[in-house]
Scaffold this active site. Structure first.
Site, PDB file in Angstrom:
ATOM      1  N   GLY A  19       0.798  -1.078   0.183  1.00 46.18           N
ATOM      2  CA  GLY A  19      -0.032  -0.130   0.048  1.00 46.18           C
ATOM      3  C   GLY A  19       0.736   1.085   0.050  1.00 46.18           C
ATOM      4  N   GLY A  20       0.289   2.251  -0.131  1.00 48.55           N
ATOM      5  CA  GLY A  20       0.852   3.432  -0.144  1.00 48.55           C
ATOM      6  C   GLY A  20       1.765   3.995   1.090  1.00 48.55           C
ATOM      7  CG  MET A  21       0.312   4.697   4.844  1.00 50.08           C
ATOM      8  SD  MET A  21       1.237   6.038   5.171  1.00 50.08           S
ATOM      9  CE  MET A  21       1.656   5.933   6.836  1.00 50.08           C
ATOM     10  N   GLY A  22       3.106   1.202   2.766  1.00 50.25           N
ATOM     11  CA  GLY A  22       4.135   0.025   2.894  1.00 50.25           C
ATOM     12  C   GLY A  22       3.527  -1.082   2.622  1.00 50.25           C
ATOM     13  CB  VAL A  24       0.259  -6.278   4.861  1.00 47.58           C
ATOM     14  CG1 VAL A  24      -0.269  -7.069   5.813  1.00 47.58           C
ATOM     15  CG2 VAL A  24      -0.414  -4.702   5.205  1.00 47.58           C
ATOM     16  CE  LYS A  39      -0.261  -0.272   7.106  1.00 50.72           C
ATOM     17  NZ  LYS A  39      -1.490   0.521   7.339  1.00 50.72           N
ATOM     18  CG  ASP A 137     -10.535   4.840   5.322  1.00 55.88           C
ATOM     19  OD1 ASP A 137     -11.359   5.496   4.595  1.00 55.88           O
ATOM     20  OD2 ASP A 137      -9.501   4.544   5.086  1.00 55.88           O
TER      21      ASP A 137
END
Length: 502
Positions: A19-22, A24, A39, A137
């Site tokens: 994902g955009g944050m890293g 998993v 994560k 969210d």
């Protein structure tokens, strides 16, 4: 990370999604002998010190918010590790699929089944709200359905705790268009009623098979603020419309909504809501200029919030013929024509495409005995599908893929459909940037025991899409360069189809 273990304890086994944050990872807790999900936060290059700090703060906040919550409907956080200058969140490993994936594959859900899911999620939210945590969210991609029947709310990554400053600067919205409550779009912090609205929009998707508000990010924002609340088909329609009322005070309280959902789940009709909880358009509330501001920002930036749901229009933008974003879901098997496939596989009878997909995104393969072509349009783990990716998310995903593949020099490779039934060891060639396809691209090859190339990979980004291409052959005749060029031709053919569709 030492000896291949995080904190000397967690062995990373395989990636589950990027994902955009890293990334998993599926991992094993060697101390407690159990599988977990880890994560890993990876920060894009070129970030300012403040942006890096905000990203790390967001990850730590996810840990703080989630660690306080204990409920079977909330993903459990086991540990937080700070290593290699970034945090790693160790969570329970869930097996199953998201609500978004389920609806995409099987279509609209029966109302009683959707109602049970909604009641389970809302009870989990009530636990969070009781501890001052707002999820912010709630969307189909963050509702996980396990194989055992458990319904789990995931990703408290942008959760807001009462009394704690928000991560974002004033005027920047975080969330998923079409699932953000109107009051939050107007710049208000929101509260439990905002999560209830998002759950109503999520359940609308479940029973209708598509989102309540479609279109571009800007169109979804505009519709949420300006259009009457849509009524979903079936017995849940009036209840979901009440949950999605424009004004928070017009929505039912959580307990009333849970009871109503449980009744529908049991096969009964939803109870009549009190007259004050009207499902028609409520009295106008003061907009404070929020609607115009958010619509203008969404039009200018295409996506200023995390893309959330499948949309149905293209956003035309660049003068070179590349849309600002591809948002119409396409059958991946249509990205290559039979002539394209036949030319690469050197056959006058090319195989039909075989659609498939996994947590990374939809894919298609064209296998023959001894050779094959594969293509996948990818997404990050924070987004429902590739067509909902923003340009920034796609750029981060592209960089994350480069970092991921550089980690592995030896790869286990198999493709039963072309005749490789057993797992074979392959050596990866160095990644290299390439031109002639997409806005940015890289490639690498796999070599077998003889040192010859048998597989070529190309990854490219076009606007908000990241596409991976694979070409494999077991024949001895093609040269290494022939195989590289074949994969490049496949990538270029798929890009032409995307540009023509745009």
């Amino acid at each position: 990370m030492s000896a291949g273990r995080l904190a000397g304890r967690y062995s990373l086994l395989r990636p589950l999604g990027a994902g955009g944050m890293g990334t998993v990872w599926q991992a094993r807790d060697e101390m407690l002998d159990r599988e977990v999900a880890v994560k890993e936060l990876t920060l894009p290059e070129g970030m300012s010190p403040k942006e890096r700090s905000d990203s790390i703060t967001r990850a730590v906040r996810e840990a703080q918010a989630t660690a306080r919550l204990r409920h079977p409907g909330i993903v459990a956080l086991h540990d937080v590790v700070v290593e290699n200058d970034r945090p790693w969140l160790v969570m329970e490993l869930l097996r199953g699929r998201t609500l978004a994936e389920t609806v995409r594959e099987f279509g609209p859900m029966p109302p009683d089944y959707a109602a049970r899911i909604g009641a389970d999620v809302l009870e989990a939210l009530c636990v969070a709200h009781a501890q001052g945590v707002q999820h912010r969210d709630v969307k189909p991609g963050n509702v996980f359905l396990t194989g055992s029947g458990r319904v789990v709310l995931t990703d408290f990554g942008i959760a807001r705790q009462e009394g704690q400053a928000t991560l974002t600067e004033q005027g920047l919205m975080i969330g998923s268009p079409g699932f953000i409550a109107p009051e939050r779009l107007e710049g208000q912090p929101g509260g439990p009623a905002s999560d209830l609205w998002s759950l109503g929009a999520t359940l609308y998707t479940a029973v209708a098979g598509g989102p309540a508000y479609s279109g571009s990010a800007a169109q979804r924002v505009r519709a949420t603020l300006m259009e009457p609340v849509p009524v979903a088909p079936g017995p849940l329609g009036p209840l979901l419309a009440a949950m999605m009322a424009h004004h928070p005070s017009a929505r039912p309280d959580a307990r009333t909504a849970v009871d109503a959902l449980r009744q529908v789940a049991a096969g009964a009709e939803a109870p009549q809501l009190p007259v004050t909880q009207t499902v028609t358009a409520p009295t106008k509330v003061k907009r404070r200029g929020g609607a115009a501001r958010w619509i203008a920002v969404a039009v200018a930036a295409v996506v200023v919030v995390a893309a959330g749901t499948t949309a149905f229009l293209f956003l035309q933008g660049e003068d070179d013929g590349v849309p600002s974003a591809f948002t119409v879901p396409m059958d991946v098997c249509t990205l290559l024509s039979s002539q394209d496939v036949g030319g690469v596989l050197r056959t006058q009878n090319p195989p039909e495409g075989r659609p498939d997909g996994d947590e990374v995104g939809p894919k298609c393969s064209w296998p023959l005995s001894g050779s094959g072509v594969g293509l996948q349009v990818q997404k990050d783990s924070d987004t429902v599908d590739p067509w909902s990716m923003s340009g920034d998310s796609a750029r981060r995903l592209f960089q994350n893929q480069k970092r991921y593949w550089t980690r592995f020099k030896q790869i286990s490779w198999t493709w039963p459909e072309i005749g490789v039934n057993d797992s074979r060891k392959a050596l990866r060639t160095p990644l290299r940037p390439i031109g002639g396809v997409g806005e940015e691209a890289f490639a690498f090859e796999l070599k077998g025991a003889t040192g010859r190339v048998h597989t070529a990979h190309v990854f490219y980004r076009l606007a908000n899409l990241v596409v991976s291409v694979e070409y494999s052959t077991l024949a001895n005749k093609p040269t290494d360069d022939d195989i590289k060029q074949a994969a490049l031709r496949v990538a270029q053919a798929s890009e032409r189809t995307l540009r023509d569709a745009g």
